[in-house]
Design a protein around this motif. Structure first.
Motif, short mmCIF file in Angstrom:
data_model
loop_
_atom_site.label_atom_id
_atom_site.label_comp_id
_atom_site.label_asym_id
_atom_site.label_seq_id
_atom_site.Cartn_x
_atom_site.Cartn_y
_atom_site.Cartn_z
N MET A 140 23.37 6.46 -36.37
CA MET A 140 22.42 6.04 -37.38
C MET A 140 21.80 7.28 -38.03
O MET A 140 21.70 8.32 -37.40
N ILE A 141 21.34 7.09 -39.23
CA ILE A 141 20.63 8.14 -39.96
C ILE A 141 19.20 7.66 -40.22
O ILE A 141 18.98 6.53 -40.65
N PHE A 142 18.24 8.52 -39.93
CA PHE A 142 16.83 8.21 -40.17
C PHE A 142 16.28 9.19 -41.18
O PHE A 142 16.68 10.35 -41.23
N THR A 143 15.33 8.70 -41.99
CA THR A 143 14.71 9.51 -43.04
C THR A 143 13.20 9.42 -42.92
O THR A 143 12.65 8.36 -42.61
N ALA A 144 12.54 10.54 -43.20
CA ALA A 144 11.07 10.58 -43.24
C ALA A 144 10.65 11.50 -44.38
O ALA A 144 11.42 12.36 -44.81
N THR A 145 9.44 11.30 -44.86
CA THR A 145 8.90 12.18 -45.89
C THR A 145 7.51 12.64 -45.48
O THR A 145 6.82 11.99 -44.69
N ALA A 194 8.45 15.38 -36.01
CA ALA A 194 7.60 14.44 -35.26
C ALA A 194 7.79 13.01 -35.77
O ALA A 194 7.95 12.07 -34.99
N ALA A 195 7.78 12.84 -37.09
CA ALA A 195 7.95 11.51 -37.67
C ALA A 195 9.34 10.95 -37.37
O ALA A 195 9.49 9.76 -37.05
N LEU A 196 10.35 11.79 -37.44
CA LEU A 196 11.71 11.34 -37.16
C LEU A 196 11.89 10.98 -35.68
O LEU A 196 12.57 10.02 -35.34
N ARG A 197 11.27 11.75 -34.80
CA ARG A 197 11.33 11.45 -33.37
C ARG A 197 10.77 10.06 -33.09
O ARG A 197 11.36 9.26 -32.37
N LEU A 198 9.63 9.73 -33.71
CA LEU A 198 9.02 8.42 -33.54
C LEU A 198 9.88 7.32 -34.16
O LEU A 198 10.03 6.23 -33.58
N ALA A 199 10.44 7.58 -35.34
CA ALA A 199 11.27 6.58 -36.01
C ALA A 199 12.52 6.25 -35.19
O ALA A 199 12.89 5.09 -35.06
N VAL A 200 13.15 7.27 -34.63
CA VAL A 200 14.34 7.04 -33.81
C VAL A 200 13.97 6.25 -32.55
O VAL A 200 14.65 5.29 -32.19
N ALA A 201 12.87 6.61 -31.91
CA ALA A 201 12.45 5.91 -30.69
C ALA A 201 12.16 4.43 -30.97
O ALA A 201 12.50 3.56 -30.17
N ALA A 202 11.56 4.14 -32.12
CA ALA A 202 11.23 2.76 -32.47
C ALA A 202 12.45 1.98 -32.94
O ALA A 202 12.58 0.80 -32.65
N GLY A 203 13.34 2.65 -33.66
CA GLY A 203 14.46 1.95 -34.27
C GLY A 203 15.72 1.90 -33.45
O GLY A 203 16.59 1.05 -33.67
N SER A 204 15.87 2.80 -32.52
CA SER A 204 17.10 2.88 -31.73
C SER A 204 16.80 3.48 -30.37
O SER A 204 17.12 4.63 -30.10
N PRO A 205 16.18 2.69 -29.47
CA PRO A 205 15.71 3.21 -28.19
C PRO A 205 16.78 3.83 -27.29
O PRO A 205 16.46 4.64 -26.44
N SER A 206 18.04 3.49 -27.49
CA SER A 206 19.10 4.05 -26.64
C SER A 206 19.67 5.34 -27.22
O SER A 206 20.66 5.86 -26.70
N GLU A 207 19.07 5.84 -28.29
CA GLU A 207 19.54 7.06 -28.92
C GLU A 207 18.40 8.07 -29.04
O GLU A 207 17.23 7.72 -28.92
N VAL A 208 18.77 9.32 -29.26
CA VAL A 208 17.81 10.40 -29.48
C VAL A 208 18.23 11.14 -30.76
O VAL A 208 19.38 11.08 -31.17
N PRO A 209 17.28 11.85 -31.39
CA PRO A 209 17.65 12.61 -32.58
C PRO A 209 18.67 13.70 -32.24
O PRO A 209 18.58 14.35 -31.20
#
Length: 75
Positions: free
Chosen positions: A1-6, A23-38
Protein backbone atom coordinates in the motif's frame (compact mmCIF):
# COMPACT_ATOMS: atom_id res chain seq x y z
CA UNK A 1 0.00 0.00 0.00
CA UNK A 2 0.99 3.61 -0.47
CA UNK A 3 0.21 6.25 2.16
CA UNK A 4 0.30 10.02 1.72
CA UNK A 5 0.51 12.87 4.24
CA UNK A 6 0.92 16.62 3.99
CA UNK A 7 2.27 19.30 6.29
CA UNK A 8 2.33 23.07 6.04
CA UNK A 9 5.05 25.16 7.67
CA UNK A 10 5.51 28.93 7.98
CA UNK A 11 9.02 28.66 6.48
CA UNK A 12 10.93 26.36 4.14
CA UNK A 13 12.48 23.65 6.30
CA UNK A 14 12.73 20.26 4.59
CA UNK A 15 14.22 18.54 7.65
CA UNK A 16 11.39 19.65 9.91
CA UNK A 17 8.83 18.80 7.24
CA UNK A 18 10.31 15.33 6.77
CA UNK A 19 10.21 14.65 10.51
CA UNK A 20 6.57 15.70 10.69
CA UNK A 21 5.65 13.70 7.60
CA UNK A 22 7.36 10.58 8.96
CA UNK A 23 5.34 10.85 12.18
CA UNK A 24 2.06 11.36 10.31
CA UNK A 25 2.82 8.50 7.91
CA UNK A 26 3.75 6.17 10.78
CA UNK A 27 0.34 6.83 12.38
CA UNK A 28 -1.51 6.48 9.07
CA UNK A 29 0.09 3.11 8.33
CA UNK A 30 -0.63 1.83 11.86
CA UNK A 31 -4.29 2.85 11.56
CA UNK A 32 -4.82 1.73 7.98
CA UNK A 33 -2.77 -1.44 7.78
CA UNK A 34 -1.90 -2.87 11.21
CA UNK A 35 -0.02 -5.88 9.79
CA UNK A 36 2.39 -3.63 7.88
CA UNK A 37 5.05 -1.06 8.72
CA UNK A 38 6.37 1.89 6.69
CA UNK A 39 9.15 1.01 4.25
CA UNK A 40 11.24 4.15 4.74
CA UNK A 41 13.40 3.30 1.72
CA UNK A 42 10.38 4.31 -0.40
CA UNK A 43 9.79 7.68 1.31
CA UNK A 44 9.41 10.55 -1.15
CA UNK A 45 9.06 14.13 0.11
CA UNK A 46 8.03 16.83 -2.36
CA UNK A 47 7.85 20.56 -1.85
CA UNK A 48 7.78 23.10 -0.71
CA UNK A 49 4.89 24.55 -2.65
CA UNK A 50 4.52 28.14 -1.53
CA UNK A 51 0.89 29.08 -0.87
CA UNK A 52 -1.02 32.12 0.32
CA UNK A 53 -2.58 32.33 3.74
CA UNK A 54 -6.28 32.96 4.38
CA UNK A 55 -5.69 36.69 4.03
CA UNK A 56 -4.19 36.24 0.57
CA UNK A 57 -0.57 36.95 1.53
CA UNK A 58 1.51 34.97 -0.97
CA UNK A 59 4.55 33.16 0.33
CA UNK A 60 3.16 32.75 3.81
CA UNK A 61 3.09 28.92 3.93
CA UNK A 62 5.23 26.09 2.59
CA UNK A 63 3.38 22.85 1.84
CA UNK A 64 5.20 19.50 1.74
CA UNK A 65 3.81 16.11 0.74
CA UNK A 66 5.22 12.73 1.70
CA UNK A 67 4.44 9.27 0.38
CA UNK A 68 5.64 5.93 1.67
CA UNK A 69 5.06 2.30 0.80
CA UNK A 70 4.66 -0.48 3.32
CA UNK A 71 6.03 -3.91 4.03
CA UNK A 72 4.66 -6.82 6.06
CA UNK A 73 5.77 -7.16 9.66
CA UNK A 74 7.86 -10.19 10.54
CA UNK A 75 5.54 -11.54 13.23
Amino acid sequence: MIFTATTVLPNADVDRATAGLRAALRLAVAAGSPSEVPDWSTLVVTGPVVTADAGGWAGSWHKYTGTVGTKKTLH
